[in-house]
Design a protein around this motif. Structure first.
Motif, PDB file in Angstrom:
ATOM      1  N   LEU A 107       2.143  -8.051 -14.523  1.00 12.47           N
ATOM      2  CA  LEU A 107       2.517  -9.230 -13.744  1.00 12.47           C
ATOM      3  C   LEU A 107       3.459 -10.114 -14.541  1.00 12.47           C
ATOM      4  N   LEU A 108       4.301 -10.806 -13.812  1.00 15.34           N
ATOM      5  CA  LEU A 108       5.286 -11.690 -14.445  1.00 15.34           C
ATOM      6  C   LEU A 108       4.583 -12.997 -14.806  1.00 15.34           C
ATOM      7  N   LEU A 109       3.794 -12.942 -15.878  1.00 19.41           N
ATOM      8  CA  LEU A 109       3.090 -14.138 -16.329  1.00 19.41           C
ATOM      9  C   LEU A 109       3.051 -14.081 -17.840  1.00 19.41           C
ATOM     10  N   PRO A 110       3.133 -15.225 -18.504  1.00 22.86           N
ATOM     11  CA  PRO A 110       3.007 -15.203 -19.963  1.00 22.86           C
ATOM     12  C   PRO A 110       1.596 -14.769 -20.352  1.00 22.86           C
ATOM     13  N   ASP A 111       1.441 -14.329 -21.597  1.00 18.95           N
ATOM     14  CA  ASP A 111       0.114 -13.914 -22.053  1.00 18.95           C
ATOM     15  C   ASP A 111      -0.869 -15.051 -21.889  1.00 18.95           C
ATOM     16  N   GLY A 112      -2.084 -14.691 -21.557  1.00 23.93           N
ATOM     17  CA  GLY A 112      -3.121 -15.704 -21.509  1.00 23.93           C
ATOM     18  C   GLY A 112      -3.198 -16.424 -20.180  1.00 23.93           C
ATOM     19  N   VAL A 113      -2.270 -16.159 -19.259  1.00 21.73           N
ATOM     20  CA  VAL A 113      -2.378 -16.788 -17.941  1.00 21.73           C
ATOM     21  C   VAL A 113      -3.093 -15.807 -17.022  1.00 21.73           C
ATOM     22  N   PRO A 114      -4.171 -16.242 -16.379  1.00 21.20           N
ATOM     23  CA  PRO A 114      -4.909 -15.290 -15.543  1.00 21.20           C
ATOM     24  C   PRO A 114      -4.079 -14.872 -14.334  1.00 21.20           C
ATOM     25  N   PRO A 115      -4.231 -13.624 -13.878  1.00 22.30           N
ATOM     26  CA  PRO A 115      -3.429 -13.169 -12.745  1.00 22.30           C
ATOM     27  C   PRO A 115      -3.809 -13.899 -11.457  1.00 22.30           C
ATOM     28  N   GLU A 116      -5.086 -14.291 -11.348  1.00 17.52           N
ATOM     29  CA  GLU A 116      -5.502 -14.985 -10.127  1.00 17.52           C
ATOM     30  C   GLU A 116      -5.252 -16.465 -10.331  1.00 17.52           C
ATOM     31  N   ARG A 117      -4.050 -16.919 -10.065  1.00 17.68           N
ATOM     32  CA  ARG A 117      -3.821 -18.357 -10.231  1.00 17.68           C
ATOM     33  C   ARG A 117      -4.257 -19.070  -8.963  1.00 17.68           C
ATOM     34  N   GLN A 118      -4.857 -20.254  -9.134  1.00 20.00           N
ATOM     35  CA  GLN A 118      -5.310 -20.985  -7.957  1.00 20.00           C
ATOM     36  C   GLN A 118      -4.400 -22.170  -7.715  1.00 20.00           C
ATOM     37  N   TRP A 119      -4.517 -22.710  -6.509  1.00 21.79           N
ATOM     38  CA  TRP A 119      -3.759 -23.927  -6.232  1.00 21.79           C
ATOM     39  C   TRP A 119      -4.504 -25.111  -6.843  1.00 21.79           C
ATOM     40  N   ALA A 120      -3.745 -26.068  -7.313  1.00 25.70           N
ATOM     41  CA  ALA A 120      -4.381 -27.241  -7.900  1.00 25.70           C
ATOM     42  C   ALA A 120      -3.580 -28.465  -7.507  1.00 25.70           C
ATOM     43  N   ARG A 121      -4.267 -29.586  -7.530  1.00 18.30           N
ATOM     44  CA  ARG A 121      -3.587 -30.865  -7.280  1.00 18.30           C
ATOM     45  C   ARG A 121      -3.393 -31.568  -8.605  1.00 18.30           C
ATOM     46  N   PHE A 122      -2.202 -32.064  -8.834  1.00 20.13           N
ATOM     47  CA  PHE A 122      -1.932 -32.849 -10.037  1.00 20.13           C
ATOM     48  C   PHE A 122      -1.811 -34.297  -9.585  1.00 20.13           C
TER      49      PHE A 122
END
Length: 1997
Positions: free
Chosen positions: A422-437
């Motif tokens: 997956l196109l993600l840097p190391d350490g970023v989980p593949p299942e990214r969730q939506w979040a509010r900032f």
């Protein structure tokens, strides 16, 4: 021994009550008496004494609690005060006033005032805990107690503050001397272990034998170190070098280190290139879509082409974006990839899904790139939807000078493991969730007047309105989205209380949030200030990590100065580019993140930015309690003031925030009061009155003095001025009010100090390695030791802080994570320490470097507190230059480690120009050099603020503060001064910067010390001047105590200039030095004197610009005057006039050396002043001696020299590190005896040219006996699938399925098909080799990972093994091991994987070597005896960006140098065949012109930079060599960025005139000139003459026919005998049984060869080849020979220097013309695709979903037809006829499609050629995967047809069709991995059932039908022989399908179909309906007539 506590008062109490206090220490508690009915103040005035038996440890705590006393109930706690006793232990007495803390750990208003004393047993200050000092404190006591101080202070040789200023009591002065004493540093440091050992922080105890130590050495050699250490029983590693050499590092307690690098690098623009390849998309959600990919970087958008009706489009399109912006701007740009459905000219299309990340994330990846990774697409509008598909792409970001290593692209058949890539840097989980900032913006303060609209002034004049002239709002930018708060009209103190909400995937792939306060204005809406929040600093992703959180905290914003002009030249600074030069505003904000639960239905599913109201900060506590801070500064020196401003009066202004700012400075924070209502009011007023006990109320009126008095500068020399700050030093002081958040800064300071210490240690280690001092590994162990103890110390210090009222969540979390990290780091450092050995040194050093970066990262505190301090120099009230001092660096703390590193120290500061003005040369000149003393701390702690100043001054105060002891002075008057003489021994400089157009400089050095300066003489035309000059500065006056000077002399600044005949001298660089100091009572004797020459690195801006070799000594002129100084002996040089040379003890010791120079030739000389170079000559110079080459008579005809070797003798230093550089200069001899300099080159290190006679005893090569070289037939490294086949031998099918996992190079294809040799061609070999290369890379990665694990396991054993001395045998084996390693690997492979019998009989493909870089890098540039020196000319550009070294090269000198000590041992000159004319250069070929046939093979290019608007290029090859210029224009390849050329070119050339080969790739254009895409240059001459024999690569096997024919005209045996003869090697001797002996090595191999006809013949060639392939094993003469290869060369374009424009795979063969001619060139022309025909028969469909409702009956049915196509864009789509009105989903077709196509077996791609658009000039060739698409549709007459489902079959691997419709299931699509796969190219004919699938509303795949089809593949020839018709036509027609009755069309025969409907299906229904109708009619009639009858009845009518 006792601890005494005097509890004086507790103030600030609330209400009326009885008070009592309790003090606890070591578990023993005392209570005070009860004070009855006290109101706000309780005066206890009681003293408690704790007798102590053991020394108090600095970490122990004293606790005081204050209660409200109650007789009946329990006492109620008001607050607690805890104090760490470190300061008490050190100083013996401390007075403290501080606030109490309530039980929630938050500070309250109540404060307590106490005094603590500690009497240690021996009258010394107690020792630190044993970790810190190894020596026990001296036990003999000297009088009891600590207080009869006068005697003590007189005895001690330490500096004392006996300068009692008026108004100070003796007690105070003694106390001060006491303090200073604790801080003082003794010269010979304790070899302390701790990170806070005696080195930097000044905590040594004055020991009793100080007077003896005065003359101890400051510089020790390493041996002394070891000796000293052993005497003490210490390990030698723990001694810091820094602690014993006062020269290498400044060991100082009064001065901090200056920073050399001057120029700000942040805001300068650079070149960047973002290249993105969109390969394909998969699993896109949606039906029958036409996807387009939009690639967006920053503001730029580009689109791919559109692919029709497919969910997995294949693009393979390449996009490049070029930028020229500052790095910060670049890395914040967002890369956004979106897939859009059916976009065309008219409509924008609908978004399917998008993915975004910032450029910085890509840039931080290894190699700055993501390669072949899958981006997860999500829909920002629909949070609940989940994933929308995957997009495969490559993304690379290249800055200037980065080179990107592209993993080799051959064929992409590895089955895509999407989840794993997956196109993600190391350490970023593949299942990214939506979040509010949630970003909350509360309020801001201190905004500048943005008086930009002239209207404001007009208004003010007319109406007299005096409003705040700024309308601020806040804008937040994050992940490409912007949010804004409302605008607060006219307010310097805007209050927003709003929150901005971003919705973004978490973790976000964007690093920074940008927060900007902007001024809203109709004319120009500008930024006031910008702040970036780095998400990595406010979150932690570890398992104990925390989500991003921030504040509520203040952030400070900096930018341009606060004067208001319409066009601010520094506006960029306000945008956050570059270093801010002034405070702009503070903003109170917070940030929180909440992960969304997308299953929750209430969730608002849009990602639009929202703005809403928020509550204001309720708890003032989290932002900190307001405290009064005090900043004091003293200007001790202001010199080196630029002469441009020297004529006007100059003053300095110091500001902190807006305090001290003369334009809109604040006096007191009255402004906050109105905002916070009553409570704030009380607190505030209290703050103002109650500033500090001992100052009384007058102090409330203390007015800040923030700038010095203007003064006219005096002249220093022609460049610089200085201000006359002699004995009178001006001071400034400022009171300011800030929230007290010192803890944050304290923790950062502790970490910073650990990091500084570590950095210093690492620099030491590197210096030791560089200068080859013994045992650098010991020093590294010491560094690690210090690091681990420092980390542990942090943990203990911070641990106390945990219960502190940690204010915000981030504070708490950061503290925890810093403690964890540091604890961890400490342990790792301890472990590493045990692993550091001589041989593991380099790797470990890298690891320690990582620690340093980590520490620096952790120490950077994201939540600001006190703003930075700015020091501005004003000339005539105009702001000229500034310096910015971080407030944490000057922050005071009671605990030493927490104190800022420059607090209470004299710091040398260089002022620089603001903003853009500081770029380039302007920024390099010093505007002013300041020695400034700064102290910042709480006002109530301020009594110490003068403690760090050099002693011997009186304070001058303002009239008002005259009698107040702690009132700050406005100036200091020094009464003590010392006189010194400075001797600067300027020996030489090297590798200076070229400042003249000739490429040389005329350098001189200017030395500055205090306010004096002197110059060396000017040496003309050199970059390596040897001045050999002593500069003497007489009568240097320094203010302060003498012994302070000894430890802490001021720094010397050395600037190097280039003298120009006209105009002023050009600045070339600067460096600093500290002199070695001799006091008048010390001896001038070793080891400190005479000082040694040292190298000082010269800086020019941020870049290094050479080294200076010099020594400096500062000698005190005693009472006896100068006569006491050591005499300046040594000849005054008669030739040089009054110039003093460097004296003998200091200058280096010389020996006689001979320098031999090989002059070969000159190449590529450019014109000089428009004239051609015709008769050049080379001059070599080294240390004043030199030699000239012969003159080249006619450069055009023959650029080689006639005399090859010349020599000269020269005296060089014994120490090789001090060797001067050797200069090579080329001059052109013109008529009339004139010379012109063409160019020059300086060889800075002669190291690699020094010849050391071999040591006869240690012979590396064992010359006795024979050594048999193990020659097994080499097995190639196993490819993936051969490994796989081990398990899969049973079924053919299984094996073929696994085939897809391998690389699919030709080799494997071939293996499957059991071919004859005729099928193999050069490409088979090439693809097989690429596979091998990829496999090797994979294995290397795996091996590296394994090795790391292993290393950790074996640590303990490793230590034992390493200590064993290296055996002789090891040394011998070393050289062999190197060559055998790859072979052994292969052997192991072979044993571990016995080949399968079925594979044995298949031919193995011979491979070549594919280098994924240039051949030169692999073979050390072929400089084995002939070196190339670039000749430079012209200035080095001022702007680093513009002039690269390339542009300054004006030619190249080829030759070599050999340096050796005289005399040489005899045996060398006596060897056989020694030719004295050639000296050391024996056996060199003649350099006469030679004719050569050059054969260039160009295989292919990859990743070319697009040259046309459509993002493609039409590349062709152009080759230039000498006069030959070949442009292969007619064979351009249309619209291709990865063209396969497959061409060879023959060129005849004559060396040396034509030796530079240029291979370029151009872009063909129909109109206009063709553009250069990129070119690569190859120096053929070095290759030709190299011993590596790069003329024609040695292949793996010798064969005389077929695809692997031997290319060289010389056979292996001839090559071998020539090599043996040239290398004077005995051999070759061919023996029986396939043996050959060369020297003492024996090789074995086969002895037969087959010719074309299969006849076997005897031959020695295989044996000879075996020797050649292992030539590096041959003693003395051996070296690696170039194998048969393909090299990959980067293509560069001179217009875009340093950025790769693509790569070219090629190789070059060279054959001398006087040898037999070589055979014809190998045919490498690209394989032609083979013509095939695919016949697909669609027999039936079944279970197709029913889409239509019948008009009359509402019955479900479908009018089915099937569509199919093979080539990507549906160009060749074919439809069956329609099966109307299928009621069951069954359809019968018997329909044949015919698809002819061209197919490339090797690459498994279909080749199609078509015009891109109607305007295209020519057809473009595309390669697309061979995929057959079948779709099922429902035909509609009037509306568009409905798509029902599809199946896509990859013809190389698709599931076998099911036997029956029942067995056909969804599994066949979803579960491909488990199913057996087949390839139509193997099976030729396949029949079966396949499912049609589509996605339902929930994005789930569902089956929408089944199709029975037959696939039949024929080659074009076969198809011609047995033709078949389309559809059901002749020839070979298919029968008509038997379709049921219903399918006739109702409107053609309506009655019939109605009858059918009525009679068959709806008969009963109709009857029922009729009956129902009758019933209904009856009821209706009844209802109708009922009322009438009723009436009749009722009325009885």
């Amino acid at each position: 021994m006792a601890l005494l506590l005097q509890l004086r008062t507790v103030t600030g109490l609330r209400g009326k009550a009885d008070r009592i206090a309790k003090a606890v220490f070591r578990g023993l508690s005392f209570y005070t008496r009860v004070l009855e009915n006290c109101e706000d103040e309780a005066r206890f005035d009681e003293t408690f004494r704790w007798p102590v038996a053991s020394n108090i440890d600095g970490n122990e705590i004293l606790e005081i609690q204050v209660f409200n006393y109650s007789k009946v109930f329990t006492n109620r706690l008001i607050g607690t005060f805890q104090m760490v006793l470190q300061k008490v232990v050190e100083e013996g007495q401390v007075e403290v006033t501080d606030t109490l803390i309530d039980d929630n750990n938050s500070a309250i208003q109540t404060s307590i005032s106490i005094e603590i004393r500690y009497q240690a047993l021996d009258g010394t200050v107690g020792a630190w805990n044993d970790k810190e000092f190894l020596e026990t404190p001296s036990v003999h006591s000297e009088g009891d107690g600590r207080y009869p101080l006068e005697t003590d202070s007189l005895l001690s040789s330490h500096r004392q503050g006996l300068d009692i200023s008026p108004g100070k009591s003796n007690q105070q002065s003694a106390e001060r001397s006491f303090r200073s004493k604790g801080k003082e540093k003794t010269k010979e440091h304790k070899a302390g272990k701790g990170v806070f050992s005696a080195m930097k922080l000044g905590k040594t105890r004055p020991s009793k034998d100080d007077h003896r130590k005065q003359d101890e050495p400051a510089v020790l050699e390493a041996e002394d170190l070891d000796r000293k250490a052993l005497l003490r029983g210490l390990e030698p590693d723990t001694i810091s070098l820094a602690s014993v050499t006062a020269v290498t590092t400044n060991v100082s307690n009064k001065r901090s280190k200056p920073d050399i690098k001057m120029e700000p690098s942040a805001g300068r623009p650079m070149d960047y290139q973002v290249s993105i390849t969109i390969i394909e998309a998969r699993q896109l959600v949606g039906l029958n879509m036409d996807p387009v990919v939009c690639v967006e970087v920053g503001e730029e958008k580009k689109y791919t082409s559109m692919k029709e009706s497919t969910n997995c489009p294949y693009y393979n399109e390449y996009f490049v974006f070029d930028f020229h912006v500052p790095p910060d701007v670049m890395f914040d740009k967002i890369i956004k990839l979106s897939v859009i459905h059916s976009k065309n000219l008219l409509r924008s299309g609908t978004l399917v899904g998008s993915f975004k990340m910032d450029v910085g994330t890509v840039y931080t990846q290894p190699e700055h790139q993501f390669y072949h990774k899958w981006a997860i697409l999500s829909d920002p509008e629909d949070l609940t939807a989940g994933l929308k598909g995957y997009l495969k792409c490559d993304i690379a970001v290249v800055g200037k000078g980065d080179n990107i290593k592209t993993p080799h692209k051959a064929n992409e058949t590895e089955e895509d493991d999407i989840e794993g890539n997956l196109l993600l840097p190391d350490g970023v989980p593949p299942e990214r969730q939506w979040a509010r900032f949630y970003i909350k913006i509360y309020r801001a303060e201190g905004l500048p007047r943005m008086n930009t609209s002239i209207m404001a002034n007009v208004k003010k004049a007319l109406i007299g309105e005096n409003k705040d002239l700024v309308d601020p709002y806040v804008q937040v930018v994050f992940a490409g989205q912007k949010g804004k708060t409302s605008i607060q009209k006219s307010s310097y103190e805007p209050l927003w209380n709003e929150q901005i909400i971003f919705t973004e995937m978490f973790p976000p792939l964007c690093k920074r949030i940008k927060i900007q306060i902007r001024d809203s204005d109709k004319v120009n809406d500008v930024a006031i200030g910008t702040h970036f929040i780095d998400l990595r600093k406010i979150s932690n992703e570890g398992d104990k990590g925390f989500l991003p959180t921030f504040g509520p905290a203040w952030v400070n914003m900096y930018g341009s100065t606060r004067n208001y002009t319409l066009m601010d030249e520094h506006q960029e600074l306000n945008e956050g580019l570059g270093e801010g030069v002034s405070f702009r505003a503070r903003l109170l904000m917070s940030l929180a993140v909440e992960i969304l639960d997308t299953t929750n239905p209430e969730i608002n599913s849009s990602t639009e930015v929202q703005v809403e109201q928020a509550t204001s900060v309720a708890d003032q506590n989290c932002t900190g309690k307001m405290e009064e801070f005090f900043l004091f500064g003293a200007f001790l020196e202001a010199t080196m003031i630029d002469r441009k401003i020297g004529d006007k009066p100059i003053n300095f202004e110091v500001t902190i925030g807006n305090y001290g700012n003369q334009i809109d400075g604040m006096s007191k924070p009255i402004l906050w009061r109105k905002k916070e209502g009553g409570d704030g009011n009380e607190e505030e007023s209290e703050l103002l009155q109650n500033s500090s006990e001992d100052e009384g109320d007058e102090d409330g009126e203390m007015v800040s003095v923030s700038s010095s008095q203007p003064m006219k500068p005096l002249v220093t020399d022609r460049n610089y001025f200085h201000l006359p700050y002699f004995e009178k030093k001006p001071c400034i002081y400022i009171k300011s009010w800030w929230q007290d958040q010192r803890r944050r800064l304290y923790n950062a300071n502790i970490m910073d100090k650990i990091a500084d210490k570590l950095e210093e240690g690492l620099n030491d280690v590197q210096e030791m390695i560089k200068t080859e001092k013994p045992h650098p590994e010991r020093r590294l162990r010491g560094v690690l030791e210090e690091l681990s103890s420092g980390c542990l110390h942090f943990v203990t210090l911070a641990d106390k802080d945990q219960h502190h009222s940690s204010r915000t969540r981030l504070d708490r979390e950061r503290l925890k994570s810093c403690m964890r990290e540091l604890e961890n780091m400490g342990q790792q450092a301890t472990t590493l320490r045990s692993q550091v050995k001589k041989n593991t040194m380099k790797d470990k050093l890298k690891l320690v470097q990582n620690f340093l970066q980590k520490l620096r990262f952790l120490a950077d505190e994201p939540q600001h507190t006190i703003p930075d301090v700015f020091i501005w120099m004003l000339s005539n009230n105009k702001r000229i230059a500034y310096a910015r001092v971080p407030s944490k660096d000057i922050l005071y703390s009671i605990v030493d480690e927490e104190m800022g590193k420059d607090c209470a120290k004299v710091k040398t500061i260089f002022l620089k120009l603001p903003g853009k003005r500081g770029f380039g040369p302007a920024g390099w000149t010093v505007q002013a050099k300041m020695e400034i003393y700064l102290w910042l701390g709480l006002n109530k702690q301020r009594k110490d603020f003068l403690s760090g100043l050099p002693c011997g001054f009186e304070e001058k105060k303002t009239a008002r503060g005259q009698n107040l002891p702690s009132f700050p002075p406005i100036s200091l008057l020094y009464t003590k001064k010392q006189v010194f003489q400075l001797r600067a021994h300027m020996y030489q400089a090297r590798s200076l910067f070229a400042a003249d157009s000739s490429g040389l400089s005329d350098p001189f050095a200017r030395v500055f010390f205090i306010s004096q300066s002197q110059c060396t003489e000017v040496l003309n035309e050199t970059l390596c001047p040897t001045w050999d000059q002593l500069l003497v500065f007489d009568n240097v006056e320094l203010y302060g105590e003498a012994h302070e000077m000894r430890d802490d002399p001021p720094i010397i600044v050395i600037e190097i200039y280039d003298q120009d005949t006209v105009g002023k001298a050009d600045f070339m660089g600067r460096t600093f030095a500290k002199p070695v100091v001799k006091m008048s009572d010390e001896q001038y004797c070793p080891p400190r004197f005479p000082p040694q020459l040292e190298y000082y690195q010269i800086y020019r801006g941020n870049s290094t610009a050479g080294d200076l070799l010099a020594a400096f000594e500062l000698l005190q002129i005693g009472p006896g005057g100068k006569s006491d100084l050591p005499p300046i002996d040594g000849p005054t040089d008669m030739d040089r006039g009054p110039i003093l040379p460097v004296p003998l003890g200091i200058r280096p010791v010389l020996s006689k050396y001979r320098v031999e120079v090989l002059f070969w030739g000159l190449r590529d000389l450019k014109r000089v002043n428009l004239a051609q170079v015709d008769r050049p000559r080379v001059d070599i110079e080294c240390a004043g001696k030199g030699v000239q080459s012969a003159l080249i008579q006619n450069y055009k005809k023959n650029p080689n020299f006639s005399t090859l070797v010349k020599w000269f003798e020269v005296d060089l230093p014994e120490n090789e590190l001090l060797h001067p550089p050797l200069n090579i200069r080329v001059v052109d001899c013109r008529a009339f005896g004139r010379y012109t300099l063409v160019g020059s080159h300086a060889v800075s290190s002669l190291r690699k040219f020094i010849y050391r006679p071999p040591d006869k005893k240690a012979q590396h090569w064992n010359m006795t006996g024979e050594i048999v070289v193990n020659m097994e037939p080499e097995v190639p490294i196993k490819k993936m699938e051969t490994m796989v086949k081990l398990e899969a031998s049973e079924e053919e099918k299984e094996r073929k399925k696994k085939k897809k996992k391998g690389g699919g190079g030709v080799g494997e294809e071939v293996e499957e098909e059991e071919p004859d040799d005729s099928m193999l061609d050069w490409w088979s070999k090439y693809f097989a080799s690429i596979e091998t290369m990829k496999e090797k890379l994979r294995q290397q990665e795996a091996a590296a990972a394994e090795a790391e694990e292993k290393e950790e396991m074996e640590m303990a054993e490793e230590i034992k093994i390493d200590d064993s001395p290296m055996k002789g045998s090891k040394a011998q084996a070393k050289n062999k091991e190197k060559s055998k390693a790859p072979k052994d690997d292969k052997k192991k492979k072979q044993q571990s994987a016995p080949e399968l019998p079925e594979k044995k009989n298949k031919p193995r493909i011979d491979e070549l070597k594919v280098f994924n870089k240039e051949l030169e890098t692999e073979f050390d540039n072929f400089e084995d005896w002939l070196h190339t020196f670039n000749l430079l000319r012209g200035k080095i550009g001022d702007n680093d960006d513009n002039a690269t070294e390339e542009e300054r090269i004006v030619g190249r000198f080829k030759g070599s140098i050999c340096v050796y000590k005289m005399p040489l041992p005899d045996d060398i000159t006596k060897e056989a065949g020694y030719d004295p004319n050639f000296g050391m250069f024996q056996g060199i070929p003649s350099n006469d012109p030679i004719n050569v046939l050059v054969r260039v093979y160009v295989v292919r290019a990859t990743d070319l930079h697009p040259a046309d608007i459509n993002g493609k290029a039409d590349p062709y090859i152009a080759i230039k060599l000498g006069k030959t210029d070949i442009k292969d224009k007619e064979n351009y390849i249309s619209k291709q960025l990865n063209p396969v050329f497959g061409k060879s070119f023959d060129i005849e050339a004559t060396f040396p005139m034509e030796s530079m080969l240029t291979v370029a790739v151009y872009d063909w254009d129909l109109v206009g000139t063709d553009d250069l895409i990129g070119e690569t240059k190859i120096d053929l001459e070095n290759r030709y003459y190299s011993k590596h024999r790069a003329t024609c690569g040695v292949s793996q096997n010798y064969s005389i026919h077929g695809y692997n024919t031997w290319r060289d005209p010389m056979k292996p045996s001839q090559i071998l005998s020539k090599l043996c003869k040239d290398g004077k090697v005995d051999g070759p001797h061919y023996g029986p049984g396939g043996r050959v002996k060369v020297a003492n090595r024996v090789f074995t191999g086969p002895t037969e060869i087959e010719d074309e006809n299969g006849q076997k013949k005897q031959t020695d060639e295989h044996l000879a080849l075996a020797v050649l392939r292992h030539w590096e094993d041959i003693p003395w003469a051996g070296c690696k020979l170039v194998p048969e290869h393909v090299e990959t060369r980067p293509l560069l374009n001179p217009d875009k220097p340093g950025i790769e424009q693509g790569r070219l795979e090629m190789w070059v063969d060279m054959f001398p013309m006087d040898m037999p001619a070589p055979g014809p060139a190998i045919d490498i022309s690209p394989r032609k695709p083979k013509k095939y025909e695919l016949r697909v028969i669609v027999w039936n469909t079944d279970e197709v979903i029913l889409e239509d409702d019948d008009y009359f009956t509402g019955e479900k049915s479908s009018d089915i037809f099937v569509r199919g196509w093979l080539k990507g864009q549906q160009e060749d789509k074919q439809d069956t006829d329609v099966h109307y009105h299928s009621l069951t989903g069954e359809g019968n077709f018997n329909w044949r499609y015919i698809f002819p196509f061209d197919y490339l077996m090797a690459e498994e791609k279909i080749v199609i050629s078509k015009k891109e658009s109607m305007f295209s000039w020519d057809e473009t060739e595309y390669k697309i995967p061979a995929r057959l698409t079948l779709q099922v549709w429902d035909a509609d007459h009037f509306s568009a047809d409905d798509f029902l489902g599809a199946i896509e079959l990859d013809l190389n691997r698709f599931p076998r069709g099911a036997k029956t419709s029942k067995q056909c299931s969804l599994e066949m699509v979803t579960n491909e991995a488990e199913l057996p796969m087949i390839s139509i190219f193997k099976q030729k004919r396949v029949k079966g059932w396949w499912p049609f699938v589509a996605r339902d509303e929930n994005d789930e795949l569902e089956i929408t039908g089944k199709v029975e089809a037959e696939l039949h593949l024929l080659t074009a020839e076969e198809a011609e022989k047995s033709p078949a018709g389309l559809a059901r036509n002749e020839p070979d027609p298919l029968e008509k399908p038997n379709r049921p009755d219903t399918s006739f069309i109702w409107f053609l025969n309506p009655l019939k179909s109605i009858k059918y409907l009525i009679c068959t299906r709806y008969k009963w229904l109709i009857i029922k309906i009729v009956l129902a109708l009758l019933l209904l009619v009856m009821v209706a009639l009844f209802l109708y007539s009922m009322p009438g009858y009723m009436v009749k009845k009722l009325l009885g009518a």
